[in-house]
Scaffold this active site. Structure first.
Site, PDB file in Angstrom:
ATOM      1  N   ASP A   1      -5.800 -94.139  13.361  1.00 37.18           N
ATOM      2  CA  ASP A   1      -5.433 -94.262  14.778  1.00 37.18           C
ATOM      3  C   ASP A   1      -6.588 -93.771  15.643  1.00 37.18           C
ATOM      4  O   ASP A   1      -6.946 -92.599  15.618  1.00 37.18           O
ATOM      5  CB  ASP A   1      -4.176 -93.429  15.056  1.00 37.18           C
ATOM      6  CG  ASP A   1      -3.663 -93.610  16.486  1.00 37.18           C
ATOM      7  OD1 ASP A   1      -4.239 -94.431  17.225  1.00 37.18           O
ATOM      8  OD2 ASP A   1      -2.692 -92.930  16.854  1.00 37.18           O
TER       9      ASP A   1
ATOM     10  N   GLU B   1      -4.679 -98.467  14.251  1.00 41.22           N
ATOM     11  CA  GLU B   1      -3.866 -98.428  15.463  1.00 41.22           C
ATOM     12  C   GLU B   1      -4.748 -98.246  16.700  1.00 41.22           C
ATOM     13  O   GLU B   1      -5.659 -97.420  16.703  1.00 41.22           O
ATOM     14  CB  GLU B   1      -2.885 -97.251  15.335  1.00 41.22           C
ATOM     15  CG  GLU B   1      -1.700 -97.327  16.271  1.00 41.22           C
ATOM     16  CD  GLU B   1      -0.739 -96.160  16.051  1.00 41.22           C
ATOM     17  OE1 GLU B   1      -0.114 -95.753  17.035  1.00 41.22           O
ATOM     18  OE2 GLU B   1      -0.641 -95.655  14.908  1.00 41.22           O
TER      19      GLU B   1
ATOM     20  N   LYS C   1       7.685 -96.208  20.905  1.00 41.27           N
ATOM     21  CA  LYS C   1       8.063 -94.798  20.994  1.00 41.27           C
ATOM     22  C   LYS C   1       9.163 -94.676  22.037  1.00 41.27           C
ATOM     23  O   LYS C   1       9.054 -95.260  23.127  1.00 41.27           O
ATOM     24  CB  LYS C   1       6.859 -93.935  21.401  1.00 41.27           C
ATOM     25  CG  LYS C   1       5.726 -93.928  20.392  1.00 41.27           C
ATOM     26  CD  LYS C   1       4.509 -93.181  20.929  1.00 41.27           C
ATOM     27  CE  LYS C   1       3.383 -93.197  19.895  1.00 41.27           C
ATOM     28  NZ  LYS C   1       2.133 -92.649  20.452  1.00 41.27           N
TER      29      LYS C   1
END
Length: 350
Positions: free
Chosen positions: A179, A205, A252
């Protein structure tokens, strides 16, 4: 009438948590309590400056939401629409209210939220465990200490990214996800991703800044690893645009506004043949458990926020060798480690 209250809470990280944008020592979150007759539901906001929120803005939003929730917790869709009319954006404040209402509804019906949603709790994925930015040697040491987790998420976005991945791969055979938190330019991303592909990386990511969709597409077209969007995916309207640029999206609750919104976004992402992931901020077991109830629907999970703090006030989802194990109690199934947040119902269910 649904009554709402909120209380700020500071969560302390076991070790400082560094990503490409900065370092974090504590998380200033907010616990929300919604009451309906005898039922009490709990939610948590984990606000992020990146999305324009703070504990103070959450508290202000909760004060504005009071009196706008109506008197029927089962009208979740209507309640969320009403909150959107009260104020735009502020997704973590809305997420806290949303999960508290799901908690109430589950308790009133006597079923866990996953059952309310028609999901199979045995289909939860394994969560990754995050290794924050540090020197390559320190990150390798942390990876070694995380041997109970078969999937590691490695933060990158520095001049030492290739050294970091090599050092970690030298000490572990775990699945590795990377990420960058928007820390690379498209040119850097292509170069770095092609260089680290040899270390058996599952996906990368958010390699480039959130607004740079052309950059995301350029990266995806020039690397062999799947690309997952996170910061680029905030609203449901982002999904059609992203479908041309990435292989998957990370949702999220705190970024996308709660269970109700994320449910819709997962289904829309599926329609565009995008891989789906559920991630988190630094959160207690309260918010992590709320997100975990949705994980039977997604391909990947990164729900480790509660594993990174030293003073989790709640109990909920368990993690066994990375596998998320949902509580089977009504509602979110979250209990309290102290009496600060417990109703008598929660204390009995612990």
């Amino acid at each position: 009438m649904l009554h709402i209250d909120a209380k700020p809470i500071d969560l302390h990280l076991i070790t400082p948590f560094r990503i490409a944008r900065g370092v974090q020592h504590t998380a200033s979150n907010v616990v929300v309590e919604v009451k309906h007759d005898e039922a009490v539901g709990y939610g948590e906001a984990a606000p992020s400056k990146y999305y324009g929120e703070s504990a103070e803005t959450v508290m202000a939003c909760i004060a504005m939401f009071a009196g706008n929730l109506g008197d029927d917790p089962f009208l979740i869709e209507e309640i969320i629409q009403r909150l959107d009319k009260v104020i735009r954006l502020h997704p973590s404040a809305k997420a806290a209210v949303d999960m508290a209402i799901y908690d109430i509804v589950g308790k009133m019906l006597g079923v866990p939220v996953y059952k309310l949603l028609g999901l199979n709790p045995t289909h939860t994925p394994r969560t990754s465990f995050t290794i924050g930015l540090d020197t390559p040697a320190e990150m390798a040491k942390k990876a070694l200490l995380a041997q109970d987790y078969p999937i590691l998420k490695i933060k990158v976005g520095t001049r030492h990214d290739i050294e970091i991945l090599k050092a970690i791969r030298d000490v572990t055979s775990a699945v590795i996800r990377v990420d960058a938190n928007a820390g690379w330019t498209p040119k850097e991303a292509i170069k770095n991703i092609n260089a680290i592909a040899q270390y058996n990386i599952e996906f990368v990511e958010q390699p480039v800044p959130a607004h740079d969709l052309a950059g995301l597409k350029l990266v995806r077209d020039n690397v062999s690893l799947p690309i997952i969007a996170d910061e680029s995916c905030v609203t449901i309207e982002d999904l059609p645009r992203l479908s041309e640029c990435v292989d998957g999206v990370n949702f999220k609750l705190m970024k996308n506004g709660g269970i109700s919104n994320v449910l819709k976004m997962i289904h829309v992402a599926r329609a565009y043949n995008l891989r789906t992931m559920l991630g988190c901020m630094i959160e207690s077991s309260l918010a992590i458990t709320a997100a975990a109830h949705l994980t039977p629907l997604v391909d990947y999970a990164d729900l480790d926020g509660h594993l990174l703090i030293s003073d989790d006030p709640f109990t909920g989802v368990a993690v066994e060798r990375g596998k998320l194990v949902l509580p089977n109690r009504p509602g979110l199934g979250v209990g309290s480690r102290s009496n600060n947040y417990s109703s008598s119902e929660q204390r009995e269910n612990k």
